[in-house]
Scaffold this motif. Sequence first.
Motif, short mmCIF file in Angstrom:
data_model
loop_
_atom_site.label_atom_id
_atom_site.label_comp_id
_atom_site.label_asym_id
_atom_site.label_seq_id
_atom_site.Cartn_x
_atom_site.Cartn_y
_atom_site.Cartn_z
N GLU A 176 0.81 -1.12 -0.09
CA GLU A 176 0.16 -0.03 -0.01
C GLU A 176 0.94 1.31 0.00
OE1 GLU A 176 -3.12 0.10 -0.45
OE2 GLU A 176 -3.76 -1.97 -0.08
N PRO A 177 0.47 2.40 -0.44
CA PRO A 177 1.03 3.49 -0.38
C PRO A 177 1.46 4.03 0.89
CG PRO A 177 -1.03 3.95 -0.94
CD PRO A 177 -0.96 2.35 -0.97
N SER A 178 2.37 4.84 1.18
CA SER A 178 2.56 5.56 2.47
C SER A 178 3.19 6.98 2.36
CB SER A 178 3.72 4.56 3.04
OG SER A 178 4.75 4.64 2.36
N ILE A 179 3.00 7.72 3.49
CA ILE A 179 3.40 9.14 3.19
C ILE A 179 4.95 8.91 2.93
CG2 ILE A 179 3.41 11.21 4.87
CD1 ILE A 179 0.80 10.31 6.19
N ASP A 180 5.48 10.06 2.30
CA ASP A 180 6.70 10.40 1.88
C ASP A 180 7.20 11.20 3.25
OD1 ASP A 180 9.21 11.13 1.30
OD2 ASP A 180 8.65 11.02 -0.97
N ASP A 181 8.06 10.86 3.91
CA ASP A 181 8.51 11.43 5.10
C ASP A 181 9.07 12.85 4.88
OD1 ASP A 181 7.66 9.65 6.98
OD2 ASP A 181 9.60 8.31 6.86
N LYS A 229 0.23 19.55 -2.33
CA LYS A 229 1.29 19.57 -1.47
C LYS A 229 1.65 18.10 -1.04
CE LYS A 229 1.25 24.21 0.30
NZ LYS A 229 1.22 25.12 1.54
N TRP A 230 0.62 17.25 -0.97
CA TRP A 230 0.63 15.88 -0.37
C TRP A 230 1.63 15.24 -1.42
CZ3 TRP A 230 -4.66 13.99 2.01
CH2 TRP A 230 -4.93 14.90 3.21
N ARG A 231 2.61 14.25 -0.75
CA ARG A 231 3.45 13.27 -1.57
C ARG A 231 3.50 12.12 -0.57
NH1 ARG A 231 2.50 17.02 -4.17
NH2 ARG A 231 3.94 18.27 -5.54
N PHE A 232 3.38 11.17 -1.54
CA PHE A 232 3.17 9.54 -1.12
C PHE A 232 4.39 8.72 -1.72
CE2 PHE A 232 -0.77 11.14 -0.32
CZ PHE A 232 -1.22 10.69 0.99
N LYS A 233 4.56 7.63 -0.99
CA LYS A 233 5.32 6.50 -1.64
C LYS A 233 4.26 5.62 -2.30
CE LYS A 233 9.25 6.47 1.34
NZ LYS A 233 10.03 5.62 2.48
N PRO A 234 4.23 5.61 -3.58
CA PRO A 234 3.34 5.09 -4.22
C PRO A 234 3.03 3.60 -4.18
CG PRO A 234 5.10 5.50 -5.91
CD PRO A 234 5.34 5.80 -4.79
N ALA A 235 1.88 2.93 -4.20
CA ALA A 235 1.66 1.49 -4.19
C ALA A 235 2.63 0.87 -5.07
CB ALA A 235 0.26 1.16 -4.13
N THR A 236 2.74 -0.48 -4.74
CA THR A 236 3.64 -1.25 -5.71
C THR A 236 2.79 -2.76 -5.82
OG1 THR A 236 5.21 -1.97 -4.05
CG2 THR A 236 5.88 -0.15 -5.36
N ILE A 272 -3.66 8.07 -5.34
CA ILE A 272 -2.27 8.32 -5.16
C ILE A 272 -1.83 7.65 -6.76
CG2 ILE A 272 -0.27 7.93 -4.38
CD1 ILE A 272 -1.98 7.63 -1.61
N GLY A 273 -1.36 8.71 -7.59
CA GLY A 273 -0.76 8.02 -8.83
C GLY A 273 0.56 7.34 -8.47
N ILE A 274 1.11 6.88 -9.81
CA ILE A 274 2.38 5.95 -9.61
C ILE A 274 3.73 7.07 -9.36
CG2 ILE A 274 1.49 4.33 -11.09
CD1 ILE A 274 3.14 5.62 -13.45
N ASP A 275 3.42 8.51 -9.54
CA ASP A 275 4.52 9.47 -9.25
C ASP A 275 4.32 9.88 -7.88
OD1 ASP A 275 2.06 10.68 -9.55
OD2 ASP A 275 2.94 12.35 -10.77
N GLY A 276 3.34 9.29 -7.00
CA GLY A 276 3.35 9.45 -5.49
C GLY A 276 2.36 10.64 -5.47
N ARG A 277 1.94 11.61 -6.40
CA ARG A 277 0.94 12.71 -6.26
C ARG A 277 -0.37 12.21 -6.13
NH1 ARG A 277 3.31 17.65 -7.68
NH2 ARG A 277 5.56 17.52 -8.42
N VAL A 278 -1.30 13.12 -5.68
CA VAL A 278 -2.59 12.82 -5.61
C VAL A 278 -3.33 13.53 -6.81
CG1 VAL A 278 -4.58 13.32 -4.21
CG2 VAL A 278 -2.41 13.25 -2.96
N SER A 279 -4.10 12.81 -7.48
CA SER A 279 -4.79 12.99 -8.82
C SER A 279 -6.37 13.16 -8.58
CB SER A 279 -4.69 12.11 -9.73
OG SER A 279 -5.02 10.80 -9.52
N ALA A 280 -6.92 12.75 -7.34
CA ALA A 280 -8.26 13.10 -7.18
C ALA A 280 -8.38 12.90 -5.62
CB ALA A 280 -9.06 12.10 -7.82
#
Length: 218
Positions: free
Chosen positions: A126-131, A190-197, A160-168
Motif C-alpha cells: 500500500e502507499p505510504s506518506i513520504d517523510d 502538497k501531499w506526496r506519497f510513496k506509491p503503491a507497488t 495516489i498515482g504512480i508518481d506519488g502525487r494525489v490526482s483525485a
Amino acid sequence: MYAERNDRPGAIKPGSLAMAIAINAGVLSAVLLAAPEIIKIKPPVPIEIINIPIEPPPPPEPVQPRAKTDPAPQPKPILADPIIKIDRPVDVTFPGTTIIPTGPTGTSEGTGVIIDPPAPPPVLIEPSIDDRYRSSFQPAYPPAEQRAERSGFVVVRVLIGIDGRVSAVERVSATSDDFFETTRRTALGKWRFKPATRGGAPVERWRVMRVTFQIEEA
C-alpha cells in the motif's frame, strides 16, 4: 235692488240647488240599500289515488360454478450434487502436463516429471506518506473557522498515482465545507506519497486520510 242681483247671469238659483241635492241623496240611498252580490265558490274536486301494482323483479340468474383449473406446476427444487466420499487419494494432473512413469507399475522406482507449484500472486504494498513532505500535510486553518474558534476534522479518499502525487480527492465526511476545501487544495498541491507497488511495479491506489483541525490554547 234685490231683484236685479238675483237675475244676474251666472247666479245659482235656489231651486236648482235643491233639486241637485235631492238627486244625489237618492243615488246614495240606492247604493246603500242595494243587496250585496253573493259569489258562489265551487267545492274542490277530490283527488282519487290509485295504487299501481309494481311487478316484482325477475329472480337472479343462477351463478355457474367456475371450472376448476389445475394449479401452476411448481418448480422442482434444485438439489446439490451429492458428496461422494473417496477412501483413497486421487491423483490430480494439471492440464498440459504428462507424468511418465519409468518403473514397473505399482512400484516406486523410476523418476517422472516434477510439477512446480503455481507461482504466488504478486505482493501488493500500500502507499505510504513520504517523510520528506510530512510537514506539508497539515492544511491551513480556514479564517472563518479560526475566528469562530471552531475545531473540526475531515476524512477524504485520495487517489495516489504512480508518481506519488494525489490526482483525485473524494469527500467522506467533514465538519464544514471550509475544512474540506482547504484539505482538498492542500492534498492536490502538497501531499506526496510513496506509491503503491504490485510485484515491485508502481500502481495507482486509493487511500483514506483523516485531517484534524484543533485550536491551540494560548
